[in-house]
Write an enzyme that holds these catalytic residues in place. Structure first.
Site, PDB file in Angstrom:
ATOM      1  N   LEU A  64     -11.782 -49.469 -23.301  1.00  0.00           N
ATOM      2  CA  LEU A  64     -13.092 -49.958 -21.816  1.00  0.00           C
ATOM      3  C   LEU A  64     -13.797 -50.643 -23.244  1.00  0.00           C
ATOM      4  CD1 LEU A  64     -14.368 -48.127 -19.977  1.00  0.00           C
ATOM      5  CD2 LEU A  64     -15.463 -47.013 -21.793  1.00  0.00           C
ATOM      6  N   HIS A  93     -18.399 -46.731 -33.635  1.00  0.00           N
ATOM      7  CA  HIS A  93     -18.921 -47.977 -33.876  1.00  0.00           C
ATOM      8  C   HIS A  93     -20.455 -47.803 -33.096  1.00  0.00           C
ATOM      9  CE1 HIS A  93     -19.392 -52.180 -32.389  1.00  0.00           C
ATOM     10  NE2 HIS A  93     -18.921 -52.741 -33.878  1.00  0.00           N
TER      11      HIS A  93
END
Length: 346
Positions: free
Chosen positions: A125, A228
């Site tokens: 993605l 992240h």
């Protein structure tokens, strides 16, 4: 208008450009000519092969219908670990206790596993920074649920999604520095490039015994299961759809693995079929403002976009000519719809 569609052979240039922008830690699409070409070749097969491969990669791109620019990509692996082992760490707890010494310690551990073998995986993605607005990230990510709802026989009943693990503003992964580096003597960025070929080589060189996390640096311990910064919105979106972190992390960067049963995903559960009426003038009195995902029902011609809808009758909706054009459909076509976000029903 943005539309999500299956990747095509002539999308190589666009895919290569997206790969230049993903950055360190985005293992599944790296700035590498050979990897990009191989990924595109693999992604074209399942849309035409009969029967499809057992381990099929379904790859989709988001295209601006006005400019025909590709601004995003997403994918689904139908099954992982059937050819090469699928490794991750299971986060657990061991108790070390002694009544005589009045010691009782709970210690977090990492154990290498293949527990997700055969599961389907949401993967790859990425949306360009310029396109990260107007809920376009939600469209890109959730379009995969519409595809899975339409073709459930192509996927496992269990679904996982590996979230990119934490790294600092210099691209350094504390988890890798605290664990992986000791066995590879490579910088995170270099190991990241090599890992694009697969994570089997990492698992083969990592210790097979249980790892006590209290022996790692504080920074490495703190990064276990941490996402992240650029991936946090994607994690939140999937959790809102019903996916959950259950204590599995990536062996490479310590990022969390989310999982769920496919039929428990909100967008899949609530999606339904309707027919379309194409009109420039929505019916009066109908509520407006809520966005819906709208997808087609054919494999190779799958399309998904988002739009506000109004009711035209029982199992009949109004859509604009722009939406019809983006989906390549005509009056009376059957489509699948679901609310973009959880809330009231249509």
């Amino acid at each position: 208008m943005m539309v999500v569609r299956p990747i095509q052979a002539n999308d190589y240039k666009a895919l290569r450009e997206l790969a230049r922008k993903t950055g360190p830690g985005f293992t599944s699409l790296q700035d590498n000519d050979e990897q990009v070409a191989a990924k595109l070749e693999a992604a074209l097969i399942p849309f035409t092969a009969t029967p499809p491969p057992e381990e099929a990669l379904y790859l989709f791109v988001m295209e601006d219908t006005d400019t025909h620019e590709v601004v995003g990509i997403c994918g689904i692996e139908s099954a992982v670990g059937l050819t090469d082992p699928w490794y991750n760490y299971r986060v657990g707890t061991l108790v070390h206790a002694s009544r005589e010494l009045k010691v009782y310690n709970q210690i977090s551990t990492l154990t290498i596993t293949n527990d997700h073998t055969g599961y389907s995986e949401l993967c790859t993605l990425f949306l360009t920074p310029e396109a990260r607005h107007s809920k376009q990230g939600s469209l890109l990510s959730k379009s995969r649920f519409m595809f899975m709802a339409e073709f459930p026989q192509r996927f496992n009943e269990h679904l996982i999604a590996e979230m990119r693990g934490y790294s600092d503003d210099k691209g350094v992964s504390p988890f890798w520095e605290g664990l992986g580096r000791h066995f590879f003597s490579l910088d995170f960025a270099e190991a990241d490039k090599i890992s694009s070929m697969g994570k089997v080589f990492i698992a083969e060189l990592m210790p097979k015994n249980t790892i006590y996390t209290n022996l790692l640096s504080k920074e490495a311990q703190g990064s276990i299961g941490k996402t992240h910064e650029a991936t946090t919105p994607a994690r939140r979106l999937l959790e809102n759809e019903g996916m959950r972190y259950t204590g599995y992390v990536d062996i490479f960067d310590g990022g969390p693995t989310l999982e769920a049963r496919v039929n428990d995903i909100r967008a899949i559960q609530e999606s339904r079929y309707v027919k379309v009426h194409i009109t420039d003038t929505p019916a009066k009195g109908e509520a407006e403002g809520e966005l819906y995902l709208i997808s087609t029902t054919e494999l190779c011609q799958f399309r998904c976009c988002m739009s506000m809808l109004t009711r035209a009758g029982n199992n009949l909706i109004n859509i604009t000519p722009d939406v019809a054009s983006a989906l390549n459909i005509i009056e009376g076509t059957t489509v699948r719809i679901v609310r973009l976000s959880s809330g009231r029903r249509f």
